[in-house]
Write a protein that holds these residues in place. Structure first.
Motif, PDB file in Angstrom:
ATOM      1  N   PRO A   1       0.816  -1.222   0.000  1.00  0.00           N
ATOM      2  CA  PRO A   1       0.000   0.000   0.000  1.00  0.00           C
ATOM      3  C   PRO A   1       0.845   1.264   0.000  1.00  0.00           C
ATOM      4  N   VAL A   2       0.385   2.241  -0.754  1.00  0.00           N
ATOM      5  CA  VAL A   2       1.048   3.543  -0.792  1.00  0.00           C
ATOM      6  C   VAL A   2       0.731   4.330   0.468  1.00  0.00           C
ATOM      7  N   GLY A   3      -0.503   4.151   0.990  1.00  0.00           N
ATOM      8  CA  GLY A   3      -0.895   4.826   2.219  1.00  0.00           C
ATOM      9  C   GLY A   3      -1.495   6.196   2.019  1.00  0.00           C
ATOM     10  N   LYS A   4      -1.825   6.547   0.763  1.00  0.00           N
ATOM     11  CA  LYS A   4      -2.429   7.850   0.478  1.00  0.00           C
ATOM     12  C   LYS A   4      -3.574   7.675  -0.491  1.00  0.00           C
ATOM     13  N   GLY A   5      -4.731   8.231  -0.132  1.00  0.00           N
ATOM     14  CA  GLY A   5      -5.898   8.129  -0.991  1.00  0.00           C
ATOM     15  C   GLY A   5      -6.558   6.770  -0.907  1.00  0.00           C
ATOM     16  N   LEU A   6      -7.501   6.546  -1.834  1.00  0.00           N
ATOM     17  CA  LEU A   6      -8.210   5.275  -1.909  1.00  0.00           C
ATOM     18  C   LEU A   6      -7.427   4.335  -2.808  1.00  0.00           C
ATOM     19  N   GLU A   7      -7.149   3.133  -2.332  1.00  0.00           N
ATOM     20  CA  GLU A   7      -6.390   2.168  -3.120  1.00  0.00           C
ATOM     21  C   GLU A   7      -6.841   0.750  -2.785  1.00  0.00           C
ATOM     22  N   MET A   8      -6.473  -0.170  -3.655  1.00  0.00           N
ATOM     23  CA  MET A   8      -6.830  -1.575  -3.500  1.00  0.00           C
ATOM     24  C   MET A   8      -5.553  -2.383  -3.286  1.00  0.00           C
ATOM     25  N   GLN A   9      -5.538  -3.185  -2.235  1.00  0.00           N
ATOM     26  CA  GLN A   9      -4.418  -4.073  -1.961  1.00  0.00           C
ATOM     27  C   GLN A   9      -4.804  -5.491  -2.385  1.00  0.00           C
ATOM     28  N   PRO A  10      -4.142  -6.035  -3.415  1.00  0.00           N
ATOM     29  CA  PRO A  10      -4.451  -7.411  -3.802  1.00  0.00           C
ATOM     30  C   PRO A  10      -3.938  -8.397  -2.747  1.00  0.00           C
ATOM     31  N   LEU A  11      -4.846  -9.150  -2.150  1.00  0.00           N
ATOM     32  CA  LEU A  11      -4.451 -10.188  -1.206  1.00  0.00           C
ATOM     33  C   LEU A  11      -4.143 -11.486  -1.935  1.00  0.00           C
ATOM     34  N   THR A  12      -4.762 -11.659  -3.088  1.00  0.00           N
ATOM     35  CA  THR A  12      -4.381 -12.712  -4.038  1.00  0.00           C
ATOM     36  C   THR A  12      -3.560 -12.034  -5.126  1.00  0.00           C
ATOM     37  N   HIS A  13      -2.396 -12.572  -5.432  1.00  0.00           N
ATOM     38  CA  HIS A  13      -1.510 -11.902  -6.384  1.00  0.00           C
ATOM     39  C   HIS A  13      -2.173 -11.797  -7.755  1.00  0.00           C
ATOM     40  N   PRO A  14      -2.015 -10.647  -8.445  1.00  0.00           N
ATOM     41  CA  PRO A  14      -2.633 -10.477  -9.775  1.00  0.00           C
ATOM     42  C   PRO A  14      -2.236 -11.539 -10.793  1.00  0.00           C
ATOM     43  N   SER A  15      -1.105 -12.189 -10.614  1.00  0.00           N
ATOM     44  CA  SER A  15      -0.702 -13.247 -11.549  1.00  0.00           C
ATOM     45  C   SER A  15      -1.478 -14.541 -11.331  1.00  0.00           C
ATOM     46  N   ASP A  16      -2.229 -14.616 -10.230  1.00  0.00           N
ATOM     47  CA  ASP A  16      -2.931 -15.849  -9.871  1.00  0.00           C
ATOM     48  C   ASP A  16      -4.427 -15.778 -10.118  1.00  0.00           C
ATOM     49  N   TYR A  17      -4.901 -14.812 -10.913  1.00  0.00           N
ATOM     50  CA  TYR A  17      -6.327 -14.710 -11.185  1.00  0.00           C
ATOM     51  C   TYR A  17      -6.687 -15.699 -12.287  1.00  0.00           C
ATOM     52  N   MET A  18      -7.434 -16.717 -11.912  1.00  0.00           N
ATOM     53  CA  MET A  18      -7.812 -17.778 -12.831  1.00  0.00           C
ATOM     54  C   MET A  18      -9.327 -17.935 -12.868  1.00  0.00           C
ATOM     55  N   ALA A  19      -9.858 -18.208 -14.034  1.00  0.00           N
ATOM     56  CA  ALA A  19     -11.297 -18.408 -14.181  1.00  0.00           C
ATOM     57  C   ALA A  19     -11.761 -19.537 -13.275  1.00  0.00           C
ATOM     58  N   GLY A  20     -12.855 -19.287 -12.558  1.00  0.00           N
ATOM     59  CA  GLY A  20     -13.422 -20.287 -11.664  1.00  0.00           C
ATOM     60  C   GLY A  20     -12.817 -20.306 -10.283  1.00  0.00           C
ATOM     61  N   GLU A  21     -11.815 -19.470 -10.031  1.00  0.00           N
ATOM     62  CA  GLU A  21     -11.157 -19.450  -8.726  1.00  0.00           C
ATOM     63  C   GLU A  21     -11.380 -18.103  -8.040  1.00  0.00           C
ATOM     64  N   PRO A  22     -11.435 -18.087  -6.694  1.00  0.00           N
ATOM     65  CA  PRO A  22     -11.654 -16.825  -5.979  1.00  0.00           C
ATOM     66  C   PRO A  22     -10.378 -16.001  -5.872  1.00  0.00           C
ATOM     67  N   ALA A  23     -10.558 -14.701  -5.744  1.00  0.00           N
ATOM     68  CA  ALA A  23      -9.457 -13.772  -5.487  1.00  0.00           C
ATOM     69  C   ALA A  23      -9.914 -12.790  -4.422  1.00  0.00           C
ATOM     70  N   ARG A  24      -9.007 -12.455  -3.505  1.00  0.00           N
ATOM     71  CA  ARG A  24      -9.367 -11.558  -2.409  1.00  0.00           C
ATOM     72  C   ARG A  24      -8.605 -10.241  -2.524  1.00  0.00           C
ATOM     73  N   PHE A  25      -9.286  -9.174  -2.047  1.00  0.00           N
ATOM     74  CA  PHE A  25      -8.741  -7.822  -2.104  1.00  0.00           C
ATOM     75  C   PHE A  25      -9.087  -7.083  -0.809  1.00  0.00           C
ATOM     76  N   ARG A  26      -8.348  -6.006  -0.553  1.00  0.00           N
ATOM     77  CA  ARG A  26      -8.650  -5.133   0.583  1.00  0.00           C
ATOM     78  C   ARG A  26      -8.633  -3.688   0.091  1.00  0.00           C
ATOM     79  N   MET A  27      -9.677  -2.917   0.431  1.00  0.00           N
ATOM     80  CA  MET A  27      -9.739  -1.511   0.083  1.00  0.00           C
ATOM     81  C   MET A  27      -9.237  -0.677   1.256  1.00  0.00           C
ATOM     82  N   LEU A  28      -8.380   0.284   0.945  1.00  0.00           N
ATOM     83  CA  LEU A  28      -7.746   1.115   1.957  1.00  0.00           C
ATOM     84  C   LEU A  28      -7.959   2.589   1.644  1.00  0.00           C
ATOM     85  N   LEU A  29      -8.113   3.394   2.690  1.00  0.00           N
ATOM     86  CA  LEU A  29      -8.162   4.844   2.565  1.00  0.00           C
ATOM     87  C   LEU A  29      -7.091   5.422   3.473  1.00  0.00           C
TER      88      LEU A  29
END
Length: 281
Positions: free
Chosen positions: A168-196
């Motif tokens: 996280p940059v720590g400034k403004g609204l941003e999304m922290q990928p909890l599942t790495h962007p390289s691991d996004y596969m059809a049919g599988e879940p991915a988790r994220f966290r929104m930060l302000l």
């Protein structure tokens, strides 16, 4: 549209923004889209498009300016793009991936909108924070100022992924990928966290839209709400490019102001959007 309660999980069935426009079927959306999200090679190139469009990932409106472009490399250092270009409908740049690992590309903006009266006449200002003091006279009356902070980003990995650029940059609204962007596969879940400003944002509406809109008869956007930890989850139904967007604070609902009366301005508003690519499983 049905909202998903905590834990915030949504299955996308069938599957920008200009400044402060809502996330709706008719909204323009800001986006940057790399030609590939996963590459292999000693020092491969990708090309990245950046635009604001009504039809998602199509160049149908105007370019997203690259003035606030920040590219973070796998070692955490900033990288200068090659061949930056801004045309009538899009901006673009080339990026050589000299390092192995994950890169984060973001267009970060800050703008100001103000309304005021001068000699009894209604005036408006829209521009940069530095320009506000120059353009708005000191004797302006009924001055209302709203500041907006935006982040539009995407990710690409060369070879083995890492997480340094995803911190996280720590400034403004941003999304922290909890599942790495390289691991996004059809049919599988991915988790994220929104930060302000580095802190989780609970009960935040996040909009998810698949690409290839021009080949469908419906936008098929889906909304999900973050849980108490600012997290949400997506299960990708098909391999596709997806747009994820959110804004804060929530837009006020209720009757419009009386005729001749302006709607109260929000002192600070934040927007965020990201483009991610989901691969076949």
């Amino acid at each position: 549209m049905k909202r998903i309660k905590s834990p915030a999980t949504v299955a996308l069935v069938g599957i920008l923004i200009v400044g402060l426009l809502p996330f709706s079927a008719q909204a323009h959306r800001q986006w940057i889209a790399p030609s590939a999200a996963q590459v292999e090679g000693k020092a491969p190139y990708i090309t990245v498009d950046a635009a604001v469009s009504e039809s998602l990932f199509e160049m149908d409106s105007f370019p997203l300016k690259l003035d606030g472009l920040v590219i973070t490399g796998p070692d955490g250092n900033n990288i200068t793009p090659e061949n930056p270009y801004t045309g009538k409908l899009r901006s673009a740049f080339d990026l050589q991936l000299n390092q192995k690992g994950t890169y984060r590309m973001a267009v970060v903006t800050e703008s100001v909108m103000a309304t005021y009266k001068l000699n009894g006449e209604e005036k408006r200002y829209r521009g940069t924070p530095d320009g506000l003091a120059k353009e708005v006279p000191a004797n302006a009356e009924n001055l209302q100022v709203s500041r907006t902070f935006g982040r539009v980003e995407s990710f690409v990995t060369n070879g083995k992924p890492n997480d340094t650029a995803l911190q996280p940059v720590g400034k403004g609204l941003e999304m922290q990928p909890l599942t790495h962007p390289s691991d996004y596969m059809a049919g599988e879940p991915a988790r994220f966290r929104m930060l302000l400003d580095g802190k989780p944002v609970a009960s935040l509406n996040v909009t998810i839209v698949p690409g290839s809109v021009r080949y469908r008869d419906a936008l098929q956007e889906t909304a999900v709400m973050t849980d108490a930890n600012g997290e949400f989850s997506v299960t990708w139904p098909i391999a596709e490019r997806y747009w994820i967007g959110a804004s804060y604070p929530p837009r006020a609902e209720g009757p419009p102001p009386a005729p001749g009366q302006p709607r109260p301005m929000v002192p600070v508003r934040y927007s965020y959007s990201a483009t991610v690519q989901v691969l076949p499983n």
